[in-house]
Design an enzyme around this catalytic site. Structure first.
Site, mmCIF file in Angstrom:
data_model
loop_
_atom_site.group_PDB
_atom_site.id
_atom_site.type_symbol
_atom_site.label_atom_id
_atom_site.label_comp_id
_atom_site.label_asym_id
_atom_site.label_seq_id
_atom_site.Cartn_x
_atom_site.Cartn_y
_atom_site.Cartn_z
ATOM 1 N N HIS A 129 49.652 52.229 29.959
ATOM 2 C CA HIS A 129 48.271 52.072 30.232
ATOM 3 C C HIS A 129 47.420 53.510 29.845
ATOM 4 O O HIS A 129 46.223 53.350 29.905
ATOM 5 C CB HIS A 129 48.058 52.121 31.668
ATOM 6 C CG HIS A 129 48.315 50.796 32.432
ATOM 7 N ND1 HIS A 129 47.959 49.672 31.862
ATOM 8 C CD2 HIS A 129 49.207 50.266 33.606
ATOM 9 C CE1 HIS A 129 48.467 48.478 32.759
ATOM 10 N NE2 HIS A 129 49.179 49.009 33.667
ATOM 11 N N ARG A 151 39.705 42.748 28.204
ATOM 12 C CA ARG A 151 39.084 41.537 28.729
ATOM 13 C C ARG A 151 37.676 41.908 29.328
ATOM 14 O O ARG A 151 37.426 43.129 29.577
ATOM 15 C CB ARG A 151 40.301 41.579 29.972
ATOM 16 C CG ARG A 151 39.580 40.155 30.816
ATOM 17 C CD ARG A 151 40.539 40.353 32.172
ATOM 18 N NE ARG A 151 40.524 38.966 32.987
ATOM 19 C CZ ARG A 151 41.133 38.697 34.046
ATOM 20 N NH1 ARG A 151 42.056 39.687 34.682
ATOM 21 N NH2 ARG A 151 41.196 37.574 34.640
HETATM 22 P P1 A3P Z 1 42.912 37.828 38.032
HETATM 23 O O1 A3P Z 1 43.085 38.871 39.137
HETATM 24 O O2 A3P Z 1 41.610 37.858 37.539
HETATM 25 O O3 A3P Z 1 43.608 36.447 38.376
HETATM 26 P P2 A3P Z 1 47.665 42.837 34.617
HETATM 27 O O4 A3P Z 1 48.666 41.930 34.351
HETATM 28 O O5 A3P Z 1 46.961 43.760 33.514
HETATM 29 O O6 A3P Z 1 47.876 43.579 35.730
HETATM 30 O O7 A3P Z 1 46.283 41.712 34.804
HETATM 31 C C1 A3P Z 1 46.386 40.671 35.891
HETATM 32 C C2 A3P Z 1 45.519 39.714 35.687
HETATM 33 O O8 A3P Z 1 45.954 38.734 34.853
HETATM 34 C C3 A3P Z 1 45.353 38.932 36.954
HETATM 35 O O9 A3P Z 1 44.061 38.513 36.854
HETATM 36 C C4 A3P Z 1 46.261 37.822 36.858
HETATM 37 O O10 A3P Z 1 46.215 36.768 37.691
HETATM 38 C C5 A3P Z 1 46.305 37.525 35.534
HETATM 39 N N1 A3P Z 1 47.612 36.657 34.853
HETATM 40 C C6 A3P Z 1 48.731 37.241 35.089
HETATM 41 N N2 A3P Z 1 49.821 36.364 34.492
HETATM 42 C C7 A3P Z 1 48.873 35.713 33.839
HETATM 43 C C8 A3P Z 1 49.184 34.630 33.022
HETATM 44 N N3 A3P Z 1 50.666 34.326 32.599
HETATM 45 N N4 A3P Z 1 48.299 33.952 32.240
HETATM 46 C C9 A3P Z 1 47.055 34.234 32.576
HETATM 47 N N5 A3P Z 1 46.729 35.085 33.453
HETATM 48 C C10 A3P Z 1 47.606 35.975 34.110
#
Ligand code: A3P
Length: 320
Positions: A129, A151
């Site tokens: 990160h 995003r």
């Molecule tokens: P939301 O909180 O908007 O649902 P990171 O992985 O960087 O922590 O980001 C988390 C975000 O990615 C969350 O968004 C989560 O729900 C979403 N996410 C996790 N797995 C995913 C997948 N396989 N496809 C699409 N989105 C996903």
């Protein structure tokens, strides 16, 4: 190994006294080399800057928090290892998405030590990160390839706000949306300012496109097959005509989809140990997985404000 940990601990203790600090999302944030880091990441950053060397064959996944890291991790891992594992006995069926390859931010701090990291077979798949500007030359000039995901910042803010309130210990009062919004807009978020994080990687992508692939969560949601093929090409493991005919691209997209992964037992009940004292339940990495869900939570003033910052920051960059 002990020695360099001690040395870093000493430098860290000294440094901490001198850095600007703000109340953050998971406790205090410290401004280090133009980036806001919590104490844990600050120590990790100092270790990486002083001791970590990447290899030319590495693939490093860069991202801000809550931009789709979990998803991209699974896509990278599944695509790179598609000749090794069958979908019916795939490691991701029993291992949380964050345990399939290490994050250098936390390496040697409990998750995985330098020696363990060096013992992993090539190519290393790694995640971080940290902003590009915080990575040492031993990483940026190593010849490693980078895949970056970003995003819509409005969705990042809401995802982050919800995440923090789920994983913070009960004794810490929840962070309100107004406060989260103010901090985020001021750039005070873990690894933030968010916009500078994106721009830092984007600059490198424009200067050396062979070295960096830029992906956007929204594009991946809309056209997962196209984006996955781009990713495989970039990583040097393109899908063959035969694989395409056999539907391998579709299978990987389906396997790594929100619906599939979030419904696995390991992601409903398992957890990911980030250091000796902290584990995060895998289910918190899966919430809604949608584009534009932030509009349910943010007022139109809040949305306009974030859009204005994005316009201002990204103006002329080619990102918007
Ligand atoms: P939301 O909180 O908007 O649902 P990171 O992985 O960087 O922590 O980001 C988390 C975000 O990615 C969350 O968004 C989560 O729900 C979403 N996410 C996790 N797995 C995913 C997948 N396989 N496809 C699409 N989105 C996903």
């Amino acid at each position: 190994e002990e020695e360099y940990l001690e040395e870093t601990q000493h430098n860290f203790n000294e440094k901490l006294q001198t850095l600007p600090r703000e109340r953050g999302w998971f406790g205090h944030l410290f401004r280090y080399q133009d980036c806001w880091l919590d104490t844990f990441s600050l120590k990790g950053c100092m270790l990486v800057q002083n001791h970590f060397r990447a290899r030319p064959t590495d693939i490093i996944l860069g991202s801000s928090m809550k931009t789709g890291t979990t998803w991209l991790r699974t896509l990278v891992f599944t695509t790179m290892n598609r000749f090794l594992y069958d979908f019916s006995s795939h490691p991701l069926l029993n291992t949380g998405p964050h345990s399939c390859f290490p994050c250098i931010d936390t390496y040697s701090m409990g998750e995985i030590g330098i020696k363990d990291l060096e013992a992993l077979p090539s190519p290393w798949l790694l995640a971080t990160h940290f902003p590009y500007t915080l990575l040492p030359e031993a990483v940026t000039a190593s010849g490693s390839k980078f895949v970056y995901i970003w995003r819509d910042p409005k969705d990042v803010l809401v995802s982050m706000w919800q995440f923090v309130n789920k994983i913070n210990p009960k004794e810490i009062p929840p962070i309100g949306l107004n406060e989260a919004f103010e901090l985020f807009c001021k750039g005070i978020s873990n690894f933030g300012p968010f916009w500078d994080h994106v721009l830092g990687y984007w600059k490198v992508c424009q200067e050396t496109p062979n070295k960096m692939l830029f992906l956007k969560y929204e594009d991946m949601k809309r056209e997962p097959l196209v984006e996955l093929k781009k990713l495989a090409d970039f990583m040097g493991h393109p899908f063959t005509m035969e694989e395409e005919k056999d539907g391998v691209v579709e299978k990987i997209v389906e396997f790594c989809s929100f619906e599939h992964l979030s419904n696995l037992e390991v992601n409903k009940t398992g957890s990911h140990q980030i250091n000796r004292d902290t584990a995060i339940e895998n289910r918190h990495f899966f919430r809604k997985g949608q584009i534009g869900e932030s509009k349910i939570h943010l007022t139109s003033e809040m949305m306009d404000c974030i859009d204005r910052i994005t316009q201002h920051k990204f103006n002329g960059s080619g990102l918007i």
